[in-house]
Design a protein around this motif. Structure first.
Motif, PDB file in Angstrom:
ATOM      1  N   SER A  14      -4.949   2.061 -10.315  1.00 47.34           N
ATOM      2  CA  SER A  14      -3.979   1.747  -9.263  1.00 47.34           C
ATOM      3  C   SER A  14      -4.689   1.543  -7.938  1.00 47.34           C
ATOM      4  O   SER A  14      -5.804   2.029  -7.726  1.00 47.34           O
ATOM      5  N   ASN A  15      -4.020   0.832  -7.053  1.00 47.78           N
ATOM      6  CA  ASN A  15      -4.603   0.575  -5.736  1.00 47.78           C
ATOM      7  C   ASN A  15      -3.507   0.081  -4.811  1.00 47.78           C
ATOM      8  O   ASN A  15      -2.335  -0.029  -5.211  1.00 47.78           O
ATOM      9  N   ALA A  16      -3.889  -0.246  -3.589  1.00 50.09           N
ATOM     10  CA  ALA A  16      -2.941  -0.795  -2.617  1.00 50.09           C
ATOM     11  C   ALA A  16      -3.737  -1.486  -1.521  1.00 50.09           C
ATOM     12  O   ALA A  16      -4.936  -1.232  -1.354  1.00 50.09           O
ATOM     13  N   PHE A  17      -3.080  -2.377  -0.795  1.00 51.90           N
ATOM     14  CA  PHE A  17      -3.740  -3.012   0.341  1.00 51.90           C
ATOM     15  C   PHE A  17      -2.696  -3.416   1.377  1.00 51.90           C
ATOM     16  O   PHE A  17      -1.528  -3.653   1.052  1.00 51.90           O
ATOM     17  N   THR A  18      -3.153  -3.485   2.604  1.00 53.76           N
ATOM     18  CA  THR A  18      -2.317  -3.954   3.711  1.00 53.76           C
ATOM     19  C   THR A  18      -2.987  -5.151   4.343  1.00 53.76           C
ATOM     20  O   THR A  18      -4.192  -5.124   4.617  1.00 53.76           O
ATOM     21  N   SER A  19      -2.226  -6.195   4.571  1.00 51.89           N
ATOM     22  CA  SER A  19      -2.738  -7.377   5.262  1.00 51.89           C
ATOM     23  C   SER A  19      -2.017  -7.504   6.597  1.00 51.89           C
ATOM     24  O   SER A  19      -1.282  -6.605   7.005  1.00 51.89           O
ATOM     25  N   PHE A  20      -2.216  -8.611   7.270  1.00 54.01           N
ATOM     26  CA  PHE A  20      -1.521  -8.820   8.536  1.00 54.01           C
ATOM     27  C   PHE A  20      -0.005  -8.803   8.362  1.00 54.01           C
ATOM     28  O   PHE A  20       0.717  -8.366   9.248  1.00 54.01           O
ATOM     29  N   ASN A  21       0.489  -9.297   7.214  1.00 53.28           N
ATOM     30  CA  ASN A  21       1.946  -9.465   7.076  1.00 53.28           C
ATOM     31  C   ASN A  21       2.535  -8.908   5.785  1.00 53.28           C
ATOM     32  O   ASN A  21       3.703  -9.164   5.487  1.00 53.28           O
ATOM     33  N   LYS A  22       1.761  -8.122   5.023  1.00 53.24           N
ATOM     34  CA  LYS A  22       2.285  -7.613   3.761  1.00 53.24           C
ATOM     35  C   LYS A  22       1.570  -6.327   3.358  1.00 53.24           C
ATOM     36  O   LYS A  22       0.408  -6.122   3.682  1.00 53.24           O
ATOM     37  N   THR A  23       2.303  -5.462   2.647  1.00 55.00           N
ATOM     38  CA  THR A  23       1.714  -4.286   2.019  1.00 55.00           C
ATOM     39  C   THR A  23       2.021  -4.353   0.531  1.00 55.00           C
ATOM     40  O   THR A  23       3.177  -4.594   0.150  1.00 55.00           O
ATOM     41  N   SER A  24       1.015  -4.161  -0.300  1.00 56.86           N
ATOM     42  CA  SER A  24       1.213  -4.250  -1.750  1.00 56.86           C
ATOM     43  C   SER A  24       0.624  -3.038  -2.453  1.00 56.86           C
ATOM     44  O   SER A  24      -0.475  -2.579  -2.117  1.00 56.86           O
ATOM     45  N   TYR A  25       1.366  -2.552  -3.438  1.00 58.30           N
ATOM     46  CA  TYR A  25       0.936  -1.468  -4.315  1.00 58.30           C
ATOM     47  C   TYR A  25       0.833  -2.039  -5.725  1.00 58.30           C
ATOM     48  O   TYR A  25       1.673  -2.856  -6.128  1.00 58.30           O
ATOM     49  N   LEU A  26      -0.174  -1.627  -6.485  1.00 62.10           N
ATOM     50  CA  LEU A  26      -0.400  -2.296  -7.762  1.00 62.10           C
ATOM     51  C   LEU A  26      -0.988  -1.358  -8.801  1.00 62.10           C
ATOM     52  O   LEU A  26      -1.537  -0.305  -8.487  1.00 62.10           O
ATOM     53  N   PHE A  27      -0.829  -1.783 -10.047  1.00 64.20           N
ATOM     54  CA  PHE A  27      -1.530  -1.105 -11.142  1.00 64.20           C
ATOM     55  C   PHE A  27      -1.908  -2.129 -12.199  1.00 64.20           C
ATOM     56  O   PHE A  27      -1.322  -3.212 -12.306  1.00 64.20           O
TER      57      PHE A  27
END
Length: 418
Positions: free
Chosen positions: A86-99
């Motif tokens: 699992s991981n996650a990231f934040t960009s200028f305009n979005k936050t995403s969580y993933l597996f």
């Protein structure tokens, strides 16, 4: 349920909206061992204003970090228990969580939805995280590649939230409170402001049922209109110079695009292909600059076109910074003269780009990460292939004239400290 069918590629994209507004997109890939899922929130580092109140820079990234940290466990440990990464990231305009997983899709999907939709913040945990993220910011401040990119972006948008690194500053994150996190979460992390995308060896109807059952067991506040930050920028910083621990000088040119074309996919594809036609490895211009020692293998470029902004960054290492700037600036300003007789090269670039998109069809991560949202009719790599096929050289010239404006080009240099 909406189905977008791509018979030429034997692919289908299934879309359904839950009763609470959560968009769910499923792309079945029969025979694949792995399943990849992302839960994305339309909330990024530029979204620091809620109903007129400005929150500290870096709060979206801070919130992403704290979502995994529950009262008595770490959500990553739950994913590991079920065999997922699992991981996650934040960009200028979005936050995403993933597996990503080869097994226990149902259990991992449940955990993804539950840990993102059930926040827990405490004063002690927030204070502890400030030190961790402060070290992360300090590390990026000392990383020349990060400084080259982010300072170039800041030069293009000095009067906007893009003027601050995604993680914020050491000063800004120390202002974040537990209540700030709850305020931001409750405003942006509403189901109708989120999208779940699942790609892999799954049955769409099963995914929709699992998600529907999961959501029906939860209570949510009444939906509120989410007003995103709009980037209204009228200023640029022409040039900046930095001195860091680098062996060779680094330089970047930034091109600030017209905001009226933000989020325009045809504009995005046209500008991306234009830059490839002009400056990709193998082009006449690239070969000449390479042979003249102005660029080397470190040279690269990227174009980012989102709903709130669009810009390009072209960067590399070189001992000939002034020649780098002069030569590339000339190419950008006079691009039409350089490509007017490049119809054959353009067709080759198109074929190469289509080939890359076809290769991406074999990557479940690429399919998911390139899936757009409801506002863009869930456009994806399959749609983009057809758009690329329809592009003409005149499209590149037309959009290029709208994008490549001399007064919108900024420079950022990094020299060795000594």
């Amino acid at each position: 349920m909406q189905i977008k069918e791509y018979r030429k590629f034997n692919e289908k994209v299934y879309i359904e909206k839950m009763d609470n507004g959560l968009s769910v997109v499923v792309v079945p890939k029969k025979g694949y061992q792995k399943t990849y899922a992302t839960l994305s929130v339309r909330y990024g580092s530029i979204d620091t204003n809620i109903n007129g109140k400005t929150y500290p820079a870096g709060i979206a990234h801070f919130l992403e970090h704290k979502m995994f940290d529950k009262k008595d466990h770490d959500a990553m440990d739950v994913f590991s228990k079920y065999g997922a990464g699992s991981n996650a990231f934040t960009s200028f305009n979005k936050t995403s969580y993933l597996f990503s997983t080869t097994d226990n899709v149902h259990e991992n999907l449940t955990e993804l939805l539950d840990f993102v939709q059930e926040p827990y913040f405490s004063d002690a945990k927030v204070e502890k995280e400030k030190g961790i993220i402060g070290q992360e910011i300090s590390m990026y401040d000392d990383e020349p590649g990060a400084v080259l990119f982010f300072k170039t972006v800041q030069n293009m948008f000095p009067d906007t939230p893009l003027n601050v690194d995604i993680a914020g500053t050491e000063d800004s994150i120390y202002k974040i409170t537990k209540q700030d996190l709850y305020d931001s979460y409750n405003y942006f992390y509403q189901p109708q402001n989120m999208q779940l995308t699942v790609v892999g060896n799954v049955v769409p109807e099963d995914i929709f049922k699992w998600v529907s059952d999961n959501q029906s067991q939860k209570s949510f506040d009444e939906p509120k209109d989410v007003k995103r930050t709009t980037i209204q920028s009228s200023e640029i910083v022409r040039e900046t110079t930095h001195y860091m621990d680098v062996n060779r000088p680094k330089v970047a040119l930034g091109i600030k695009g017209d905001s009226k074309y933000n989020g325009d996919i045809k504009y995005e594809l046209s500008i991306s292909l234009l830059l490839q036609l002009l400056l990709s490895e193998g082009s006449e211009i690239y070969e000449k600059m390479y042979n003249d020692g102005i660029i080397d293998d470190s040279f690269g470029f990227d174009f980012d076109c989102e709903d709130q902004f669009n810009f390009a960054v072209l960067a590399g290492e070189t001992e000939k910074i002034d020649e780098f700037i002069d030569r590339i600036s000339d190419v950008l300003v006079n691009f039409a003269d350089y490509i007017s007789d490049k119809a054959d090269e353009f067709e080759l670039i198109k074929k190469e780009e289509i080939g890359q998109h076809v290769s991406m069809m074999n990557s479940i991560e690429a399919i998911a990460n390139n899936m757009s949202d409801e506002d863009h009719d869930f456009e994806n790599i399959y749609d983009e292939i057809e758009m690329i096929k329809q592009l003409e050289l005149d499209d590149l010239i037309r959009y290029g004239k709208l994008f490549l404006k001399p007064d919108m080009i900024v420079k950022n240099k990094i020299f060795p400290k000594n």
